[in-house]
Design a protein around this motif. Structure first.
Motif, PDB file in Angstrom:
ATOM      1  N   LEU A 350      44.848  46.161  49.107  1.00  0.00           N
ATOM      2  CA  LEU A 350      46.229  46.531  49.429  1.00  0.00           C
ATOM      3  C   LEU A 350      46.572  46.202  50.876  1.00  0.00           C
ATOM      4  CD1 LEU A 350      46.463  49.925  47.494  1.00  0.00           C
ATOM      5  CD2 LEU A 350      47.666  47.803  46.952  1.00  0.00           C
ATOM      6  N   LEU A 351      45.633  46.450  51.802  1.00  0.00           N
ATOM      7  CA  LEU A 351      45.911  46.159  53.215  1.00  0.00           C
ATOM      8  C   LEU A 351      46.031  44.662  53.464  1.00  0.00           C
ATOM      9  CD1 LEU A 351      43.673  48.796  55.022  1.00  0.00           C
ATOM     10  CD2 LEU A 351      46.148  48.592  55.208  1.00  0.00           C
ATOM     11  N   ASN A 352      45.317  43.870  52.671  1.00  0.00           N
ATOM     12  CA  ASN A 352      45.395  42.412  52.843  1.00  0.00           C
ATOM     13  C   ASN A 352      46.604  41.796  52.144  1.00  0.00           C
ATOM     14  OD1 ASN A 352      42.960  41.057  54.290  1.00  0.00           O
ATOM     15  ND2 ASN A 352      42.035  42.724  53.124  1.00  0.00           N
ATOM     16  N   ASN A 353      47.319  42.617  51.356  1.00  0.00           N
ATOM     17  CA  ASN A 353      48.445  42.072  50.578  1.00  0.00           C
ATOM     18  C   ASN A 353      49.502  41.360  51.434  1.00  0.00           C
ATOM     19  OD1 ASN A 353      51.446  43.183  49.794  1.00  0.00           O
ATOM     20  ND2 ASN A 353      50.466  42.147  48.069  1.00  0.00           N
ATOM     21  N   PRO A 354      49.954  41.931  52.563  1.00  0.00           N
ATOM     22  CA  PRO A 354      50.969  41.220  53.346  1.00  0.00           C
ATOM     23  C   PRO A 354      50.453  39.936  54.001  1.00  0.00           C
ATOM     24  CG  PRO A 354      50.974  43.560  53.865  1.00  0.00           C
ATOM     25  CD  PRO A 354      49.737  43.293  53.074  1.00  0.00           C
ATOM     26  N   LYS A 366      55.189  42.033  48.358  1.00  0.00           N
ATOM     27  CA  LYS A 366      54.570  42.569  49.573  1.00  0.00           C
ATOM     28  C   LYS A 366      54.775  44.083  49.599  1.00  0.00           C
ATOM     29  CE  LYS A 366      53.594  38.619  51.919  1.00  0.00           C
ATOM     30  NZ  LYS A 366      53.197  37.699  50.867  1.00  0.00           N
ATOM     31  N   ILE A 367      53.694  44.817  49.803  1.00  0.00           N
ATOM     32  CA  ILE A 367      53.804  46.273  49.888  1.00  0.00           C
ATOM     33  C   ILE A 367      54.154  46.679  51.322  1.00  0.00           C
ATOM     34  CG2 ILE A 367      52.202  46.706  47.989  1.00  0.00           C
ATOM     35  CD1 ILE A 367      50.237  47.489  50.467  1.00  0.00           C
ATOM     36  N   HIS A 368      54.670  47.914  51.464  1.00  0.00           N
ATOM     37  CA  HIS A 368      55.092  48.362  52.787  1.00  0.00           C
ATOM     38  C   HIS A 368      54.467  49.697  53.190  1.00  0.00           C
ATOM     39  CE1 HIS A 368      58.085  45.166  53.001  1.00  0.00           C
ATOM     40  NE2 HIS A 368      58.375  45.435  51.742  1.00  0.00           N
ATOM     41  N   PHE A 369      53.454  50.146  52.419  1.00  0.00           N
ATOM     42  CA  PHE A 369      52.877  51.452  52.755  1.00  0.00           C
ATOM     43  C   PHE A 369      51.527  51.302  53.464  1.00  0.00           C
ATOM     44  CE2 PHE A 369      52.514  50.611  48.156  1.00  0.00           C
ATOM     45  CZ  PHE A 369      51.137  50.525  47.982  1.00  0.00           C
ATOM     46  N   HIS A 370      51.405  50.256  54.314  1.00  0.00           N
ATOM     47  CA  HIS A 370      50.124  50.030  54.993  1.00  0.00           C
ATOM     48  C   HIS A 370      49.779  51.143  55.986  1.00  0.00           C
ATOM     49  CE1 HIS A 370      53.391  47.749  56.939  1.00  0.00           C
ATOM     50  NE2 HIS A 370      52.882  48.224  58.049  1.00  0.00           N
ATOM     51  N   GLN A 371      50.776  51.813  56.562  1.00  0.00           N
ATOM     52  CA  GLN A 371      50.450  52.888  57.511  1.00  0.00           C
ATOM     53  C   GLN A 371      49.767  54.053  56.794  1.00  0.00           C
ATOM     54  OE1 GLN A 371      53.122  53.391  61.074  1.00  0.00           O
ATOM     55  NE2 GLN A 371      54.656  52.741  59.595  1.00  0.00           N
TER      56      GLN A 371
END
Length: 802
Positions: A350-354, A366-371
């Motif tokens: 998930l962190l590598n998705n963007p 692209k996901i936006h919940f990396h924080q």
């Protein structure tokens, strides 16, 4: 038309409630049912049709009506949870009550007089689930609500797949259902993956939104409140009173870690189909990070450490069975390799998705919940030492490192993402305290993630140094407080770096050059510590990794003047005053740095768009408060060093001179000169602080402790040899010099190697408070549809426009 009539009917009910001056009886079901039984109102419509001003008006003018509305809504949720929601009408009532409470709760929390309302007892609600219990004490409304939400999250045909079809007795078995058989997704502790059902996902999402709203009482308490006081909503929900605690923890965790936003990778599929799972994953992740809360430095921490130590004697008293918070307890006990691998793989994917590159622009979701993902990874590393060791025992840690460095580099110019910068740096500080992290960084960096950094060929350590250099020299002013942490990370990994690239070596020398300018050193009382950190990096590499680091040695020789100037810094009052009077306007960030060409496809880090909202953060403690020193012994084990007592006066010079090139002087220096300031004094380093001015005694006290012996000895030996080769062979090509340095040795010529000292991250109340404000700030800003907490009286942080 039906939908418009429904909204009108609901709006009329709201107006009736706000205009009634007399209390409405709780038994008047005809009146109260208008809010949930006769209609189906979308959550966005509930927010539009129940304005904030009217909720506040009812709260002030007819408090008994607001109290009854909350009580009746909770009562209906409890009734539906007990019945198992067999009918469509009951399911609709649950959703309507859920949406209404999500709307109203923040206005209950913002008023200090109302905050205790949900913890008051309601006659008739038994505390025990056992009907035969002789315990007559009524259950507080908050507990009834939380238990109803937990039951509803495992309600067959509403939020989970029913195992029995056409079973008329289903309503009787809801209280005895084994929810461990209904875990939402395969993963930790559960092997079967139930079929996807988007209706169930939507219902879970709404209930989790309400759960998060219940937990959000923390947002309405000022950050000065005692950090040892836990959120009562979280404490109860994560206690043994909640019989669904284990399946709910695993459901939330498995849903997050098994989520694949890309799927089969069909271009633009995210534009053609709605992804209801993403909304659920986001809410599950936010609920999970809030539930993983525990007291810092308390019995819970001691229990966590007891769990980690394998030397515990089973015959001893079994009292500290782990934290009272079962979610923290369960997380700290995950130990099977396949479970640890599942969590790490899921977070890394998930962190590598963007960072995914495609030939077709914007073709991949692209996901936006990396924080939130970074916070969850942080909590795993902090609470579960087996997970931390698992992460570091292979190169899988680099799957986490690259996206973290990507986010740090991307956010460095954006003031609205200061919190993201901090969490990324804190994670790297935590990892850098372990030897394996430094060793893993020697793996060559072959990915080509587009970042606006110079092109280089080297290792992951080079990538880290190049990006840290970029943050320090091109970041905005508010990042100055992080310089200590960034350099501490480099210090921690430096004894294990086998071969720095020329690009990274030059970056380190450029930082030393920038930090050792007289103007910068005299700008704030702590600035000289940055020079100590960098000298320690050079000493570690020279003493422990000289072979293979010819690039760094060559860079040191080329920049030898910087070290000579540092050794000869003038310390007399006249020179100090002359430097201060120059009042240079150019700070560290404006020093020229020849970066060369950036990576192909990269775009420069951009500042925040005007009008972007950001949540304020608590100040972070100084580096000396959040780390403790450990000395690496000959067999590779680490021995914690006692923290020195604060000293009122500088130590005698004799002690200092015997300290050779260890960095312990640095900590001593912190103790002496911190005074009322912290490392954050550097945030105003461009203009000298009015409360503090440099003087001769202050300069002498730290200059005499600069650990320059090793470097000066290296220069004394190698500079004449390099100059002789250049003259004898007429060399103008540095490759020949590098070849000479590669085959050279300084064995027996350098001072006795100093012990390796690692600064390991140490949690304290300051960082606990910072995490609480950061987590809730992220959740506030991410929940905009509907805007649950918008325009309420938040006290934990402020919302500001850039």
């Amino acid at each position: 038309m039906g939908n418009a009539d429904t909204k009108l009917h609901f709006r009329k009910a709201v107006i009736q409630l706000t205009t009634k001056t007399q209390p409405v009886e709780a038994t008047d079901d005809v009146f109260w049912d208008q809010f949930w039984a006769d209609c189906s109102i979308a959550v966005q419509d509930v927010f539009a049709l129940v304005p904030a001003a009217e909720i506040r008006a009812v709260r002030e003018e007819s408090p008994s009506n607001l109290a009854t509305l909350c009580y009746k809504a909770v009562e209906r949720l409890v009734q539906c949870a007990n019945s198992g929601c067999p009918s469509e009408k009951e399911r609709q009532i649950v959703l309507n009550c859920t949406r209404l409470l999500t709307r109203i709760l923040p206005y209950i929390f913002e008023d200090a007089d109302w905050r205790g309302f949900f913890w008051s007892t309601i006659p008739g609600a038994k505390r025990s689930g056992d009907a035969d219990a002789d315990e007559n004490e009524a259950r507080p409304l908050a507990e009834s609500l939380l238990l109803a939400i937990a039951d509803l999250l495992f309600c067959p045909d509403f939020t989970v797949q029913s195992h029995k079809k056409n079973n008329p007795g289903a309503s009787e078995e809801i209280r005895s259902i084994d929810s461990c058989e209904y875990i939402w997704e395969a993963g930790v502790g559960f092997a079967q993956s139930p079929p996807l059902n988007y209706i169930h996902d939507l219902n879970r999402t709404e209930l989790l939104k309400l759960l998060l709203t219940c937990f959000s009482e923390a947002m309405y308490l000022s950050p000065s409140s005692d950090t040892q006081v836990l959120n009562p909503w979280v404490s109860f929900f994560c206690s043994a009173e909640n019989r669904h605690a284990l399946p709910l923890f695993t459901s939330l965790l498995n849903v997050v870690c098994s989520y694949d936003p890309v799927g089969y990778g069909i271009p633009y599929n995210h534009l053609l189909f709605s992804d209801y799972r993403e909304q659920l994953v986001e809410q599950a992740l936010q609920a999970l990070i809030i539930t993983l809360e525990h007291e810092t430095g308390s019995a819970v921490s001691a229990a966590l450490q007891a769990l980690d130590s394998s030397s515990s004697n089973p015959s001893e008293e079994p009292e500290p069975a782990g934290p009272d918070n079962l979610f923290v307890n369960y997380l700290s006990r995950i130990h099977r390799e396949e479970d640890l691998s599942f969590v790490l793989r899921g977070l890394a994917q998930l962190l590598n998705n963007p960072l995914i590159q495609t030939y077709l622009p914007r073709s991949t979701k692209k996901i936006h919940f990396h924080q939130e993902l970074l916070i969850l990874f942080w909590k795993f590393c902090d609470f579960n030492k087996k997970f931390l060791f698992f992460v570091l025992k292979s190169s899988d840690v680099l799957e986490m490192l690259v996206p973290i460095l990507f986010y740090l580099n991307d956010a460095r110019a954006d003031q609205s993402r200061v919190g993201l910068m901090h969490i990324g740096v804190f994670i790297l500080l935590l990892l850098s305290g372990e030897r394996n992290f430094g060793v893993r960084l020697n793996k060559p960096y072959t990915l080509r993630v587009p970042m606006d950094i110079p092109v280089f060929t080297g290792t992951h350590a080079d990538l880290l140094i190049v990006i840290f250099h970029k943050i320090i020299t091109c970041g905005h002013q508010r990042l100055h407080a992080l310089f200590d942490c960034l350099l501490t990370i480099i210090v921690n990994i430096s004894p294990y770096l086998k071969s720095l690239s020329m690009v990274a070596a030059n970056k380190l020398l450029h930082l030393l050059e920038a930090f050792s300018t007289p103007w910068f050193l005299l700008s704030a009382s702590q600035n000289h510590n940055l020079v100590f950190f960098l000298l320690e990096v050079f000493n570690n590499i020279i003493q422990y990794q000289f072979d293979g680091n010819s690039n760094l040695v060559y860079a040191i020789i080329r920049k030898r003047n910087v070290f000579h100037q540092l050794a000869n810094l003038p310390t007399d009052e006249a020179s100090i005053q002359k430097t201060l009077q120059k009042k240079k306007k150019s700070g560290i960030s404006r020093l020229n740095s020849t970066d060369g060409e950036s990576m192909e496809g990269s775009r420069p880090a951009a500042p925040a768009e005007p009008g972007t909202l950001k949540a304020t953060l608590e100040a972070t403690p100084g580096i000396d408060k959040i780390t403790e020193k450990s000395q690496v012994s000959e067999d590779g084990t680490m021995i914690s060093l006692p923290r020195p007592c604060s000293l009122a006066t500088p130590p005698p010079h004799g002690t200092v001179n015997r300290a050779s090139d260890t960095e312990s002087n640095l900590e001593r220096d912190h103790e002496v000169f911190t005074g009322p300031q912290t490392s954050r004094s550097r945030m105003s380093s461009v203009s000298s602080s009015a409360a503090w001015t440099a003087n001769s005694d202050w300069m002498l006290s730290w200059k005499s402790r600069l650990p320059l012996q090793t470097i000066m000895r290296l220069l004394q030996v190698l500079v004449p040899q390099v100059e002789k080769i250049c003259i004898d062979k007429g060399l103008t090509d540095e490759s020949e010099i590098l070849r000479f340095l590669q085959h050279g040795t300084l064995v027996g010529l350098l001072p006795v190697p100093h012990p390796i000292l690692i600064r390991k991250y140490q949690a304290n109340t300051g960082t606990a408070m910072w995490f609480r404000t950061y987590m809730w700030g992220v959740i506030y800003l991410r929940n905009v549809d509907p805007p649950i907490w918008y325009d309420t009286d938040i006290r934990l942080f402020e919302i500001q426009r850039i």
